[in-house]
Design a protein around this motif. Structure first.
Motif, PDB file in Angstrom:
ATOM      1  N   ASP A 114       6.143  -0.034 -13.633  1.00  0.00           N
ATOM      2  CA  ASP A 114       4.752   0.371 -13.709  1.00  0.00           C
ATOM      3  C   ASP A 114       4.110  -0.205 -12.459  1.00  0.00           C
ATOM      4  O   ASP A 114       4.084  -1.413 -12.270  1.00  0.00           O
ATOM      5  CB  ASP A 114       4.127  -0.227 -14.983  1.00  0.00           C
ATOM      6  N   TYR A 115       3.628   0.687 -11.609  1.00  0.00           N
ATOM      7  CA  TYR A 115       3.197   0.226 -10.300  1.00  0.00           C
ATOM      8  C   TYR A 115       1.919   0.938  -9.904  1.00  0.00           C
ATOM      9  O   TYR A 115       1.825   2.167  -9.994  1.00  0.00           O
ATOM     10  CB  TYR A 115       4.318   0.535  -9.294  1.00  0.00           C
ATOM     11  N   SER A 116       0.916   0.192  -9.512  1.00  0.00           N
ATOM     12  CA  SER A 116      -0.280   0.853  -8.959  1.00  0.00           C
ATOM     13  C   SER A 116      -0.575   0.253  -7.604  1.00  0.00           C
ATOM     14  O   SER A 116      -0.459  -0.953  -7.399  1.00  0.00           O
ATOM     15  CB  SER A 116      -1.512   0.656  -9.824  1.00  0.00           C
ATOM     16  N   ASP A 117      -0.950   1.123  -6.734  1.00  0.00           N
ATOM     17  CA  ASP A 117      -1.260   0.733  -5.371  1.00  0.00           C
ATOM     18  C   ASP A 117      -2.612   1.344  -5.039  1.00  0.00           C
ATOM     19  O   ASP A 117      -2.734   2.567  -4.913  1.00  0.00           O
ATOM     20  CB  ASP A 117      -0.171   1.268  -4.454  1.00  0.00           C
ATOM     21  N   PHE A 118      -3.645   0.514  -4.942  1.00  0.00           N
ATOM     22  CA  PHE A 118      -5.005   1.033  -4.800  1.00  0.00           C
ATOM     23  C   PHE A 118      -5.211   1.737  -3.472  1.00  0.00           C
ATOM     24  O   PHE A 118      -6.097   2.545  -3.318  1.00  0.00           O
ATOM     25  CB  PHE A 118      -6.023  -0.105  -4.950  1.00  0.00           C
ATOM     26  N   LEU A 119      -4.364   1.414  -2.504  1.00  0.00           N
ATOM     27  CA  LEU A 119      -4.565   2.015  -1.189  1.00  0.00           C
ATOM     28  C   LEU A 119      -3.937   3.395  -1.084  1.00  0.00           C
ATOM     29  O   LEU A 119      -4.435   4.269  -0.404  1.00  0.00           O
ATOM     30  CB  LEU A 119      -3.957   1.120  -0.108  1.00  0.00           C
ATOM     31  N   TYR A 120      -2.830   3.584  -1.790  1.00  0.00           N
ATOM     32  CA  TYR A 120      -2.061   4.811  -1.536  1.00  0.00           C
ATOM     33  C   TYR A 120      -2.024   5.821  -2.679  1.00  0.00           C
ATOM     34  O   TYR A 120      -1.568   6.927  -2.495  1.00  0.00           O
ATOM     35  CB  TYR A 120      -0.642   4.450  -1.094  1.00  0.00           C
ATOM     36  N   GLY A 121      -2.463   5.440  -3.860  1.00  0.00           N
ATOM     37  CA  GLY A 121      -2.639   6.431  -4.913  1.00  0.00           C
ATOM     38  C   GLY A 121      -1.392   6.822  -5.670  1.00  0.00           C
ATOM     39  O   GLY A 121      -0.310   6.282  -5.443  1.00  0.00           O
ATOM     40  N   THR A 122      -1.548   7.778  -6.556  1.00  0.00           N
ATOM     41  CA  THR A 122      -0.530   8.058  -7.564  1.00  0.00           C
ATOM     42  C   THR A 122       0.736   8.727  -7.024  1.00  0.00           C
ATOM     43  O   THR A 122       1.811   8.543  -7.573  1.00  0.00           O
ATOM     44  CB  THR A 122      -1.098   8.938  -8.689  1.00  0.00           C
ATOM     45  N   ASP A 123       0.619   9.506  -5.941  1.00  0.00           N
ATOM     46  CA  ASP A 123       1.819  10.144  -5.390  1.00  0.00           C
ATOM     47  C   ASP A 123       2.810   9.091  -4.935  1.00  0.00           C
ATOM     48  O   ASP A 123       3.995   9.141  -5.242  1.00  0.00           O
ATOM     49  CB  ASP A 123       1.456  10.992  -4.171  1.00  0.00           C
ATOM     50  N   ARG A 124       2.273   8.124  -4.204  1.00  0.00           N
ATOM     51  CA  ARG A 124       3.105   7.050  -3.702  1.00  0.00           C
ATOM     52  C   ARG A 124       3.713   6.270  -4.873  1.00  0.00           C
ATOM     53  O   ARG A 124       4.892   5.903  -4.844  1.00  0.00           O
ATOM     54  CB  ARG A 124       2.242   6.138  -2.807  1.00  0.00           C
ATOM     55  N   GLN A 138       6.646   8.024  -6.257  1.00  0.00           N
ATOM     56  CA  GLN A 138       7.804   7.924  -5.345  1.00  0.00           C
ATOM     57  C   GLN A 138       8.496   6.570  -5.489  1.00  0.00           C
ATOM     58  O   GLN A 138       9.727   6.483  -5.495  1.00  0.00           O
ATOM     59  CB  GLN A 138       7.341   8.071  -3.896  1.00  0.00           C
ATOM     60  N   ILE A 139       7.670   5.538  -5.572  1.00  0.00           N
ATOM     61  CA  ILE A 139       8.230   4.190  -5.690  1.00  0.00           C
ATOM     62  C   ILE A 139       9.003   4.068  -6.998  1.00  0.00           C
ATOM     63  O   ILE A 139      10.117   3.541  -7.045  1.00  0.00           O
ATOM     64  CB  ILE A 139       7.095   3.138  -5.670  1.00  0.00           C
ATOM     65  N   ARG A 140       8.401   4.577  -8.063  1.00  0.00           N
ATOM     66  CA  ARG A 140       9.087   4.532  -9.368  1.00  0.00           C
ATOM     67  C   ARG A 140      10.428   5.231  -9.276  1.00  0.00           C
ATOM     68  O   ARG A 140      11.444   4.734  -9.727  1.00  0.00           O
ATOM     69  CB  ARG A 140       8.223   5.214 -10.440  1.00  0.00           C
ATOM     70  N   PHE A 141      10.412   6.407  -8.666  1.00  0.00           N
ATOM     71  CA  PHE A 141      11.629   7.201  -8.551  1.00  0.00           C
ATOM     72  C   PHE A 141      12.705   6.446  -7.752  1.00  0.00           C
ATOM     73  O   PHE A 141      13.879   6.486  -8.074  1.00  0.00           O
ATOM     74  CB  PHE A 141      11.303   8.545  -7.885  1.00  0.00           C
ATOM     75  N   ALA A 142      12.232   5.751  -6.714  1.00  0.00           N
ATOM     76  CA  ALA A 142      13.193   5.012  -5.870  1.00  0.00           C
ATOM     77  C   ALA A 142      13.800   3.820  -6.606  1.00  0.00           C
ATOM     78  O   ALA A 142      14.937   3.432  -6.343  1.00  0.00           O
ATOM     79  CB  ALA A 142      12.491   4.539  -4.597  1.00  0.00           C
ATOM     80  N   LEU A 143      13.053   3.258  -7.536  1.00  0.00           N
ATOM     81  CA  LEU A 143      13.505   2.007  -8.153  1.00  0.00           C
ATOM     82  C   LEU A 143      14.225   2.173  -9.487  1.00  0.00           C
ATOM     83  O   LEU A 143      15.207   1.473  -9.754  1.00  0.00           O
ATOM     84  CB  LEU A 143      12.305   1.065  -8.364  1.00  0.00           C
ATOM     85  N   VAL A 144      13.739   3.067 -10.337  1.00  0.00           N
ATOM     86  CA  VAL A 144      14.292   3.143 -11.691  1.00  0.00           C
ATOM     87  C   VAL A 144      15.766   3.563 -11.645  1.00  0.00           C
ATOM     88  O   VAL A 144      16.132   4.505 -10.948  1.00  0.00           O
ATOM     89  CB  VAL A 144      13.462   4.104 -12.580  1.00  0.00           C
ATOM     90  N   GLY A 145      16.581   2.812 -12.354  1.00  0.00           N
ATOM     91  CA  GLY A 145      18.015   3.094 -12.403  1.00  0.00           C
ATOM     92  C   GLY A 145      18.808   2.330 -11.357  1.00  0.00           C
ATOM     93  O   GLY A 145      20.034   2.289 -11.403  1.00  0.00           O
ATOM     94  N   GLY A 201      10.978   2.482   6.188  1.00  0.00           N
ATOM     95  CA  GLY A 201      10.816   3.918   6.403  1.00  0.00           C
ATOM     96  C   GLY A 201       9.885   4.553   5.391  1.00  0.00           C
ATOM     97  O   GLY A 201       9.479   5.706   5.553  1.00  0.00           O
ATOM     98  N   ARG A 202       9.548   3.824   4.329  1.00  0.00           N
ATOM     99  CA  ARG A 202       8.574   4.356   3.377  1.00  0.00           C
ATOM    100  C   ARG A 202       7.221   3.763   3.733  1.00  0.00           C
ATOM    101  O   ARG A 202       7.025   2.566   3.593  1.00  0.00           O
ATOM    102  CB  ARG A 202       8.936   3.980   1.951  1.00  0.00           C
ATOM    103  N   GLU A 203       6.335   4.600   4.123  1.00  0.00           N
ATOM    104  CA  GLU A 203       5.034   4.144   4.599  1.00  0.00           C
ATOM    105  C   GLU A 203       4.280   3.431   3.478  1.00  0.00           C
ATOM    106  O   GLU A 203       4.318   3.852   2.319  1.00  0.00           O
ATOM    107  CB  GLU A 203       4.236   5.363   5.062  1.00  0.00           C
ATOM    108  N   GLY A 204       3.616   2.366   3.855  1.00  0.00           N
ATOM    109  CA  GLY A 204       2.713   1.693   2.909  1.00  0.00           C
ATOM    110  C   GLY A 204       3.396   0.927   1.808  1.00  0.00           C
ATOM    111  O   GLY A 204       2.835   0.702   0.746  1.00  0.00           O
ATOM    112  N   THR A 205       4.648   0.492   2.038  1.00  0.00           N
ATOM    113  CA  THR A 205       5.335  -0.254   0.987  1.00  0.00           C
ATOM    114  C   THR A 205       5.452  -1.732   1.342  1.00  0.00           C
ATOM    115  O   THR A 205       6.116  -2.487   0.635  1.00  0.00           O
ATOM    116  CB  THR A 205       6.762   0.296   0.757  1.00  0.00           C
TER     117      THR A 205
END
Lengths: 172, 422
Positions: free
Chosen positions: B364-374, B377-384, B399-403
């Protein structure tokens, strides 16, 4: 005694393999023929398994009513001796074990104790409630605190009845 | 089933070569250890390791547990190079300051960070027995006893060690209610029974100050009719002052974990030389088992024992990321915005990660600067993902902007420790 047991075992192996083979090859026509061996198999199985059995390493196993799975746990004696169980490592469903393998472990008072299975077979269910409440084993070790269910392939040997187990723990 | 005559003769020969200290090749020495250990008539056995490798010593010990005769009692002594050893069902992120394990000593004393207590390479090891996290170094002697499970109690061999310590003049040593050995710190001397290993002349009432200092911590492993009791003994650790820093995890307040949490205790040095303690303990062991006049020959083990396939296998397993990380019971790392006070404005993240046996199950991740799309993506990259496959968080997110903020957060609180094995 030993000879009689081994004869019974041989008979069981014969009947169980005989029962299995036609079931796949001739599912319909062999049904009547199958009936008798199944009955005798259930009879001999229940003679061995009508009660809970115990291992020297303080596990118990009990066969389900349909004779297909065995439930495994640790004995009341062991649960008391180990003290408060704070973590239970459960096996993964679908993994196959041979008899004598460690299928999991419990931790209590800085002791990690292996849980050994006296029966070979695939784990079909685990008691996931123990992940949340490992102390469930202490509360009801031979009931709600069971650990895993295993698909039975063959009958185990060298297990003790409740009475023999009691004697075994008193001697120890 | 009696062993054949030929086998017997071989055993006697190898025992003799051991006793007279002839230098055998690695293979011969190794097989002589295995032969002697498994000899059914060797009821009382005593070993000491010349290796300082914690992975090897634990693997030799596990081999002793699994292969010594069912009715034998075996003493094994070893000293490890600096390492942190956690219990079988512990969480490294909750128990250990992972960030300082590989910090070189010169960095530790630098002006830029004088607080850094690092002493150089410190191995992180997960043992097979239960219990909590401990720090080992050359001033700590580990003793282990393998005995029949039916004879096992958690105290009996700690009592043996207390008797050995008292014989060496350490009269404040006793076994406490946690089965550890402590030195009482009371100022007042009372009358006490010298044969009572659970009480000394300086034992205060419960909760009395000053608290006793822990000098030896125990853990146990039970399997197949055998019981292993092993414990540390702080004799003269030069690192006493920094041990708490190694065993303090920065992420502790952000982690909810299943499994076993350590109970921290103030520790002290006993103030004995390793050799003197070891010899006294070997004698006490022989006395306890009725062999004072004919003590078992103390055999030396070490790296040659890696030639024994089971020891090699156990050794390789202990060194893997799989064992160190995936054995970790389920846990959750939860970081709120309020936890990030004092961080730069970029670190506007909320993070809640669930990890089961080293695999990320939910994020469960929220990033106030980059919003829900980001966020998706982060969830997809991490889960599993398995933690052991991630390595370095900055590399993982490269290579992933804003991480950067997230990578920084995870590096700080969920660093992936290095292991010698893959």
């Amino acid at each position: 005694m030993a000879a009689r047991l081994s004869v019974a075992r041989a008979a069981r192996q014969l009947t169980s393999s005989a029962a299995r083979r036609p079931a796949t090859a001739y599912p319909v026509s062999c049904q009547r023929w199958q009936k008798a061996p199944i009955q005798s198999r259930l009879f001999t199985v229940s003679a061995q398994w009508e009660e809970k059995k115990y291992t020297e390493d303080h596990e118990w196993v009990e066969l389900s009513a349909d004779g297909k799975t065995a439930t495994l746990g640790i004995s009341t004696y062991a649960a008391k001796a180990l003290g408060d169980i704070v973590f239970c490592e459960l096996p993964q469903v679908g993994v196959e074990f041979s008899s004598g393998d460690a299928i999991g472990a419990v931790e209590s008072v800085k002791s990690a104790s292996d849980i050994l299975t006296p029966i070979s077979g695939e784990v079909v269910e685990v008691n996931s409630a123990l992940e949340e409440v490992p102390g469930g084993i202490n509360k009801d070790p031979e009931g709600e605190g069971w650990i895993a269910k295993i698909a039975v392939q063959a009958e185990p040997e060298g297990l003790m009845s409740a009475e023999e187990y009691k004697k075994h723990t008193e001697e120890a | 089933m009696a062993p054949s005559r030929g086998l017997l003769r071989l055993r006697q020969l190898s025992a003799a070569s051991c006793r007279y200290g002839s230098i055998a090749s690695g293979r011969r020495a190794a097989s002589s250890f295995a032969q002697h250990l498994t000899n059914p008539s060797a009821k009382l056995q005593s070993y000491i390791s010349r290796s300082r490798d914690p992975f090897l010593n634990l693997s030799i010990e596990d081999y002793v547990l699994r292969h010594s005769p069912p009715d034998s009692v075996v003493l094994f002594l070893y000293t490890n190079r600096p390492c942190v050893v956690i219990g079988r069902n512990q969480n490294p992120w909750l128990e250990v300051n992972l960030g300082i394990l590989k910090v070189a000593p010169e960095q530790g004393s630098s002006f830029s960070n004088p607080e850094l207590p690092a002493i150089g390479d410190v191995d992180l090891v997960r043992r097979r027995s239960g219990g909590g996290a401990v720090f080992h170094d050359e001033g700590n002697v580990n003793w282990s006893i393998t005995c029949p499970r039916a004879d096992f109690t958690r105290d009996k061999h700690a009592e043996m060690v207390v008797r050995a310590l008292r014989r060496l003049g350490i009269e404040r040593a006793r076994v406490n209610e946690r089965h550890d050995i402590v030195l009482d710190q009371g100022h007042e001397r009372r009358t006490s029974d010298p044969s009572d290993t659970h009480r000394t002349a300086y034992t205060g009432d419960e909760g009395a100050q000053p608290r006793p200092l822990k000098v030896s911590g125990s853990a146990y492993k039970l399997t197949r009719g055998r019981a292993l009791h092993h414990a540390t003994t702080l004799l003269a650790s030069p690192n006493l002052h920094i041990i708490p820093q190694y065993l303090h995890a920065p992420a502790k307040k952000f982690i909810e974990a299943k499994g076993v949490e350590s109970v921290s205790s103030p520790v002290g040095n006993i103030g004995l030389e390793n050799d003197i303690f070891q010899q006294r303990l070997q004698e006490e062991f022989a006395t306890m088992y009725g062999a004072r006049d004919t003590p078992p020959v103390v055999r030396t083990v070490g790296e040659a024992e890696l030639d024994i396939p089971e020891i090699r296998k156990g050794y390789e397993e202990l060194r893997t990321k799989e064992w160190l990380l995936s054995q970790t019971p389920q846990f959750r790392l939860k970081v709120d915005k309020s936890d990030l006070d004092g961080w730069s404005h970029e670190l506007n993240v909320l993070l809640d990660i669930n990890i089961h046996h080293g695999v990320i199950k939910s994020v469960d991740y929220s990033d106030f600067l980059y919003g829900t799309d980001r966020e998706a993506q982060i969830r997809f990259a991490l889960v599993g993902k398995k933690l052991q496959d991630i390595g370095d968080w900055h590399d993982f997110f490269r290579g992933r902007e804003g991480t950067e903020a997230l990578a920084e957060c995870l590096t700080r609180w969920l660093p992936i420790p290095d292991t010698p094995g893959a």
